[in-house]
Structure formats: structure tokens, C-alpha cells
Design an enzyme around this catalytic site. Structure first.
Site, PDB file in Angstrom:
ATOM      1  N   THR A 186     150.838  65.959  49.350  1.00  0.00           N
ATOM      2  CA  THR A 186     149.932  64.834  49.172  1.00  0.00           C
ATOM      3  C   THR A 186     150.282  64.079  47.914  1.00  0.00           C
ATOM      4  OG1 THR A 186     147.648  64.113  49.040  1.00  0.00           O
ATOM      5  CG2 THR A 186     148.154  66.215  48.044  1.00  0.00           C
ATOM      6  N   GLU A 266     140.039  56.331  46.967  1.00  0.00           N
ATOM      7  CA  GLU A 266     139.750  54.919  46.748  1.00  0.00           C
ATOM      8  C   GLU A 266     138.468  54.480  47.463  1.00  0.00           C
ATOM      9  OE1 GLU A 266     143.384  53.191  48.038  1.00  0.00           O
ATOM     10  OE2 GLU A 266     144.393  53.502  46.120  1.00  0.00           O
TER      11      GLU A 266
END
Length: 390
Positions: A186, A266
């Protein structure tokens, strides 16, 4: 708490002018040994950035003495020229490190490279290479925090961790707040340990750890071109843990970093754990959890504080997992809003005002289980992703 907590490692983070903000954008992690074993896992995206292609080759050699990382540019989809830029960066790291540290003699093939930022643009090498030299001059045992800050893009905070064994330690840093749907990693992550462990042992521990941590983070269903997780071992503690002990510590470090990634996703206002139990197999539990995590209907409902179990059940129904629709139970934050495929407890009793959310899905089809971690989808996600980076 970072990559320099284990003995035998130095790090640095400096500003080279790659970011328009003027912030730190070049990081360096150096393994002073005595050992230099390495393992790595990378994105399974067929479109791989140049540094991924380079570092995959380097890791196969089993020895890495330095990792150079940059933000401010992904060096992805840049063709042969981009690969040459990565090669030149590794050569520069090796040459400068050797010149200033005669006891640390290394070649480009012992330098891993990681990049993050916008896709499709070549790196400004006249800025990057002097930045590398500056980072080498700044290397220190206290440089872990600065290195973690230098790899940030849309991250709001640096992400570091430490896990301790008996006389040995695992440290780590990661970056990532979007495009978190890895096939095996990731974003960017560097783990270090002063344990004594060879490449094969490191590889087994890292793959086992990432399988149940990073590989189960699914923030927005978008897989990056640059995902990289590296594990470096210096052997400086002189202690060789058992494979199980090493795997446990690496898994703890990866789990901590994975949770930090979800927490900094986000535009997120909620951190969501989707627990799937009673599955016919672990793979099917993962499939169900990942499908629910990628449902925009579920994610927007959570943003609106709506425990809409119908959207959850609808997502489960799109999978190939074994289950009887009339036997599935769903709980949201401990309230069983769905029993046997229909409404149960009053959904108004579900408290979604906090940031942490747990969705538990019981398929009643077996004994396997898995957890996927995700977040909600808010108005801020669109704003944050107006210029998507890796």
C-alpha cells in the site's frame, strides 16, 4: 518511533525542490549492517512505475544497503527514460555513499528506489540528484521522523511505528492517503529490523504480515502503480528470533501503519472495520468485506450517519461467496439491524456520531473470517483528489 529505532540504521529527509510547496521530498534510509538482508512486496498493477521495476530486480539479489525515496513525482508511465532516471538515482546514491563512508562500499544493485507523486511526468534529475547528496550529508540515527515527512504527498501527518521483540526491534514508516486498494502493498512503506534474519525468512514474514494488514486496506478501490513495501535487516542486535516471533513483530508494525493509512484517508470522516464471519473460506470472507468496502452507496450512507443495512446486504449479494440470503445477519456498531436477511433491531439505535465504525456480517456458511478496513466517502474526497497522485 520510526525506521531508525532498530540498531544499524540511519535516515534523512530533505527538501530538493521536487514539491511546489517547498517541503521535504527526498528521503534516504541506510543499513549500516553488519547484515543487509531484504524482502519486498510490490503492486500487482500491470502498469508499474520505473522504481517498482528497478526495486523488484534489486530485491531478488537479497541484499539492500540503502533505500532512496522521493515524493513530488511518481516516475510512472515515463518509458525507458524514466527507468534510466531510476537507475541513475541508484548509481548516485551508491557512489556518494561509498565516497563518504569507505566502510560502506556498495553498488547500484544494492539500492532500492521508491517514488510517489503525479503519474506521467519525469523526475527533475537536476534537482533530485543534489537532493540525494544533501540527504546523505544529513544521515543520522535520529533521522527517521524527517524521512517519514519527506515521503508525504496528500498525507496530513507522517506515519511511523515500532514493534519490539526480546532484545530486537522492528521499525517502520509509510505514506498513503489515497489509491489504497493494493494487490500486495500500500503506497510506500519501509520496515527495518536489527534482528538476524536472511532474505528467505524476511520474505516469509513480510508476505504473511502484508496479507492480513496492507492487503486488507481498501480505502477507495484504486490501486497505485508505485506500491512498495520493503523490509531490511541489519542483524545489529545479534539476536535471531524464531520465524514466528519475527512474523508477529512485522505483522504488528504493518497493522499499526495500515490503521494509520485508513485514519488519514483523503476526505474521510469515519474509519470502518468490516468484519465478515461465518464464511465458507477466508478468501470468500475477504471478497465479501472488500466488496462492501468498495460500495459507494455504503460509504456515502456512513458519511450521512445512516446505518443503511440494505445497502450492505445488496453489496454482499453481488459476490460469488457461498451464503443463503435468508440467513445473513448484519450488525452496525454492535446493533443487529438485520437478522436472517430482513430488518431486526431499530436502526435508529445505532450511534454513528463517532469516527470509528464496525460492520459485522455473519454469512452463516462456514467458520472462516476476515476483516477489511476502509473509510466513508465525503464531499472532501472530490476536492482532495482533483490532482490524483500515487
Amino acid at each position: 518511533m520510526s525506521v531508525t529505532i532498530p540498531r544499524g540504521f540511519r535516515a534523512a529527509g530533505v527538501a530538493a525542490g521536487l514539491k511546489s510547496s517547498g517541503g521535504a521530498d527526498v528521503a534516504l534510509v541506510v543499513n549500516d549492517g553488519p547484515d543487509a538482508g531484504v524482502a519486498g512486496v510490490f503492486t500487482t498493477n500491470r502498469v508499474k512505475a520505473a522504481p517498482v521495476l528497478w526495486s523488484q530486480q534489486v530485491v531478488q539479489g537479497g541484499v539492500v544497503r540503502a533505500v532512496v525515496l522521493n515524493s513530488g513525482g511518481a516516475n510512472a508511465c515515463t518509458g525507458p527514460a524514466g527507468f534510466q532516471d531510476t537507475h541513475a538515482t541508484a548509481e548516485h546514491v551508491a557512489a556518494v555513499l561509498t565516497s563518504v563512508s569507505p566502510r560502506l562500499i556498495l553498488g547500484a544493485g544494492e539500492v532500492a528506489v521508491c517514488s510517489t507523486g503525479l503519474i506521467g511526468e519525469r523526475l527533475p534529475m537536476p534537482k533530485l540528484l543534489p537532493g540525494v547528496r544533501s540527504a546523505i550529508k544529513s544521515l543520522s540515527r535520529d533521522g527517521g521522523r524527517a524521512a517519514a515527512e519527506a515521503i508525504m504527498t496528500t498525507d496530513t501527518r507522517p506515519k511511523t511505528t515500532v514493534a519490539r521483540g526480546s532484545g530486537w526491534t522492528v521499525g517502520g514508516m509509510a505514506k498513503g492517503s489515497g489509491m489504497l486498494a493494493p494487490g500486495m502493498a500500500t503506497m510506500l512503506c519501509v520496515l527495518t529490523t536489527d534482528a538476524v534474519a536472511g532474505p528467505a525468512t524476511l520474505d516469509a514474514a513480510l508476505r504473511a504480515a502484508t496479507r492480513v494488514t496492507f492487503d486488507r486496506v481498501d480505502s477507495d478501490g484504486c490501486m497505485s502503480t508505485n506500491d512498495t513495501v520493503l523490509l531490511l535487516a541489519s542483524g545489529a542486535s545479534g539476536i535471531e528470533p524464531t520465524p514466528a516471533e519475527l512474523e508477529a513483530a512485522v505483522t504488528a508494525a504493518c497493522h499499526d501503519l495500515a490503521q494509520q493509512l485508513v485514519g488519514d484517508a483523503e476526505g474521510a470522516t469515519k474509519e470502518v472495520a468490516i468484519e465478515v464471519v461465518g464464511a465458507a473460506s477466508e478468501d470468500e470472507a475477504v471478497e465479501v468485506g472488500r466488496t462492501v468496502s468498495r460500495s459507494n452507496l455504503v460509504k456515502t450512507a456512513l458519511f450521512g450517519n445512516d446505518p443503511n443495512w440494505g445497502r450492505i446486504l445488496a453489496a454482499v449479494g453481488t459476490t460469488a461467496a457461498a451464503f443463503d440470503p435468508d440467513e445473513v445477519d448484519v450488525a452496525v456498531n454492535g446493533v443487529w439491524v438485520c437478522r436472517r436477511g430482513t430488518g431486526a433491531e431499530d436502526r435508529s439505535s445505532v450511534d454513528l456520531t463517532g469516527r470509528d465504525v464496525t460492520i459485522r456480517i455473519d454469512l452463516h456458511a462456514g467458520t472462516s473470517a476476515a476483516t477489511i478496513w476502509t473509510n466513508d466517502l465525503s464531499h472532501a474526497y472530490v476536492h482532495e483528489n482533483s490532482a490524483y497522485s500515487t
